[in-house]
Design a protein around this motif. Structure first.
Motif, PDB file in Angstrom:
ATOM      1  N   LEU A 261       2.118   9.110  -5.926  1.00  0.00           N
ATOM      2  CA  LEU A 261       2.465  10.481  -5.559  1.00  0.00           C
ATOM      3  C   LEU A 261       3.566  11.018  -6.473  1.00  0.00           C
ATOM      4  O   LEU A 261       3.541  12.171  -6.895  1.00  0.00           O
ATOM      5  N   GLY A 262       4.539  10.164  -6.815  1.00  0.00           N
ATOM      6  CA  GLY A 262       5.597  10.569  -7.730  1.00  0.00           C
ATOM      7  C   GLY A 262       5.097  10.776  -9.150  1.00  0.00           C
ATOM      8  O   GLY A 262       5.617  11.616  -9.882  1.00  0.00           O
ATOM      9  N   LEU A 263       4.071  10.010  -9.546  1.00  0.00           N
ATOM     10  CA  LEU A 263       3.527  10.132 -10.903  1.00  0.00           C
ATOM     11  C   LEU A 263       2.442  11.193 -11.024  1.00  0.00           C
ATOM     12  O   LEU A 263       1.990  11.487 -12.136  1.00  0.00           O
ATOM     13  N   ALA A 264       2.011  11.778  -9.907  1.00  0.00           N
ATOM     14  CA  ALA A 264       0.915  12.747  -9.929  1.00  0.00           C
ATOM     15  C   ALA A 264       1.161  13.914 -10.888  1.00  0.00           C
ATOM     16  O   ALA A 264       0.242  14.303 -11.618  1.00  0.00           O
ATOM     17  N   PRO A 265       2.363  14.505 -10.951  1.00  0.00           N
ATOM     18  CA  PRO A 265       2.558  15.593 -11.924  1.00  0.00           C
ATOM     19  C   PRO A 265       2.360  15.144 -13.376  1.00  0.00           C
ATOM     20  O   PRO A 265       1.800  15.882 -14.188  1.00  0.00           O
TER      21      PRO A 265
ATOM     22  N   LEU B 139      -7.705  11.831  -6.438  1.00  0.00           N
ATOM     23  CA  LEU B 139      -8.734  11.198  -7.269  1.00  0.00           C
ATOM     24  C   LEU B 139      -8.299   9.813  -7.734  1.00  0.00           C
ATOM     25  O   LEU B 139      -9.066   8.856  -7.649  1.00  0.00           O
ATOM     26  N   VAL B 140      -7.067   9.693  -8.215  1.00  0.00           N
ATOM     27  CA  VAL B 140      -6.608   8.395  -8.712  1.00  0.00           C
ATOM     28  C   VAL B 140      -6.461   7.404  -7.551  1.00  0.00           C
ATOM     29  O   VAL B 140      -6.801   6.231  -7.684  1.00  0.00           O
ATOM     30  N   TRP B 141      -6.012   7.873  -6.401  1.00  0.00           N
ATOM     31  CA  TRP B 141      -5.892   6.988  -5.229  1.00  0.00           C
ATOM     32  C   TRP B 141      -7.273   6.501  -4.797  1.00  0.00           C
ATOM     33  O   TRP B 141      -7.465   5.325  -4.513  1.00  0.00           O
ATOM     34  N   PHE B 142      -8.240   7.400  -4.757  1.00  0.00           N
ATOM     35  CA  PHE B 142      -9.602   7.008  -4.411  1.00  0.00           C
ATOM     36  C   PHE B 142     -10.147   6.007  -5.429  1.00  0.00           C
ATOM     37  O   PHE B 142     -10.827   5.044  -5.063  1.00  0.00           O
ATOM     38  N   ALA B 143      -9.856   6.221  -6.705  1.00  0.00           N
ATOM     39  CA  ALA B 143     -10.325   5.294  -7.744  1.00  0.00           C
ATOM     40  C   ALA B 143      -9.705   3.917  -7.571  1.00  0.00           C
ATOM     41  O   ALA B 143     -10.384   2.900  -7.742  1.00  0.00           O
TER      42      ALA B 143
ATOM     43  N   LEU C  93       0.825  -1.206   0.000  1.00  0.00           N
ATOM     44  CA  LEU C  93       0.000   0.000   0.000  1.00  0.00           C
ATOM     45  C   LEU C  93       0.860   1.257   0.000  1.00  0.00           C
ATOM     46  O   LEU C  93       0.629   2.180  -0.782  1.00  0.00           O
ATOM     47  N   LEU C  94       1.875   1.283   0.842  1.00  0.00           N
ATOM     48  CA  LEU C  94       2.773   2.443   0.902  1.00  0.00           C
ATOM     49  C   LEU C  94       3.549   2.617  -0.399  1.00  0.00           C
ATOM     50  O   LEU C  94       3.730   3.737  -0.875  1.00  0.00           O
ATOM     51  N   MET C  95       4.009   1.499  -0.961  1.00  0.00           N
ATOM     52  CA  MET C  95       4.763   1.572  -2.210  1.00  0.00           C
ATOM     53  C   MET C  95       3.885   2.152  -3.329  1.00  0.00           C
ATOM     54  O   MET C  95       4.320   3.025  -4.084  1.00  0.00           O
ATOM     55  N   HIS C  96       2.634   1.679  -3.419  1.00  0.00           N
ATOM     56  CA  HIS C  96       1.737   2.190  -4.450  1.00  0.00           C
ATOM     57  C   HIS C  96       1.404   3.662  -4.220  1.00  0.00           C
ATOM     58  O   HIS C  96       1.314   4.437  -5.182  1.00  0.00           O
ATOM     59  N   ALA C  97       1.232   4.052  -2.962  1.00  0.00           N
ATOM     60  CA  ALA C  97       0.929   5.460  -2.663  1.00  0.00           C
ATOM     61  C   ALA C  97       2.100   6.358  -3.054  1.00  0.00           C
ATOM     62  O   ALA C  97       1.901   7.411  -3.665  1.00  0.00           O
ATOM     63  N   LEU C  98       3.312   5.938  -2.726  1.00  0.00           N
ATOM     64  CA  LEU C  98       4.485   6.746  -3.069  1.00  0.00           C
ATOM     65  C   LEU C  98       4.697   6.805  -4.579  1.00  0.00           C
ATOM     66  O   LEU C  98       5.050   7.854  -5.124  1.00  0.00           O
ATOM     67  N   LEU C  99       4.489   5.676  -5.256  1.00  0.00           N
ATOM     68  CA  LEU C  99       4.613   5.649  -6.706  1.00  0.00           C
ATOM     69  C   LEU C  99       3.589   6.577  -7.355  1.00  0.00           C
ATOM     70  O   LEU C  99       3.921   7.366  -8.253  1.00  0.00           O
TER      71      LEU C  99
END
Length: 176
Positions: free
Chosen positions: A19-23, A88-92, A11-17
């Motif tokens: 977050l890095g791809l958000a821009p 939005l993408v995390w919620f999805a 879960l943490l790895m996906h969240a950080l990934l």
């Protein structure tokens, strides 16, 4: 215990990934027109509804999750900030990937708890629409949810007592 630690790590790895791809997600479809983007989002969400069986993780489930997530990525590109796109993408990912499996487990464990969670979810959706100022949408959503969740099952129960079995040449053959 170890499985839970692995899940938290994943879960943490996906969240950080994410977050890095958000821009990049925020500007991914900047060159695509809004009408095309919203049409594509609608089609992807319809594909998600069509393909999702809420039963087992197979190819249809993967296609449903991917189409729902891609729809959120399309919408995220129109949001004002990177953090909004991330949210939005995390919620999805949670809504399309984890929620159906969690709800299925809950349903097999306790039908009452699953019904209660479903009612709370429906109420939260209606309350959010109301809070955002979409009063007509909140009313329509509440009416549709009440009709599907309560009125239709009640009508089916009432019609069940009137059920008549008609015998004729179309019946299956019976061994005597």
């Amino acid at each position: 215990q170890q499985q839970q630690q692995q899940q938290v790590g994943s879960l943490l790895m996906h969240a950080l990934l994410l977050l890095g791809l958000a821009p990049a997600l925020h500007t991914l479809t900047a060159t695509v027109s809004s009408d095309s983007l919203y049409t594509m989002t609608g089609l992807l969400l319809m594909a998600n509804l069509t393909l999702h069986g809420f039963v087992s993780p197979d190819l249809r489930h993967a296609a449903a999750v991917n189409s729902g997530t891609m729809a959120s990525v399309c919408l995220a590109s129109r949001l004002p900030s990177n953090s909004a796109a991330f949210a939005l993408v995390w919620f999805a990912l949670v809504a399309f990937g984890e929620w159906p499996e969690l709800y299925q487990r809950l349903q097999t464990h306790s039908r009452t708890a699953a019904a209660l969670v479903g009612l709370v979810s429906m109420g939260a959706c209606c309350a959010l629409a109301w809070w955002l100022g979409w009063v007509a949408l909140a009313g329509a959503l509440a009416a549709a949810l009440a009709t599907v969740a309560f009125l239709f099952p009640l009508l089916l129960r009432l019609q069940e007592s009137r059920h008549e079995i008609i015998h004729g040449p179309w019946d299956e053959a019976q061994v005597t």
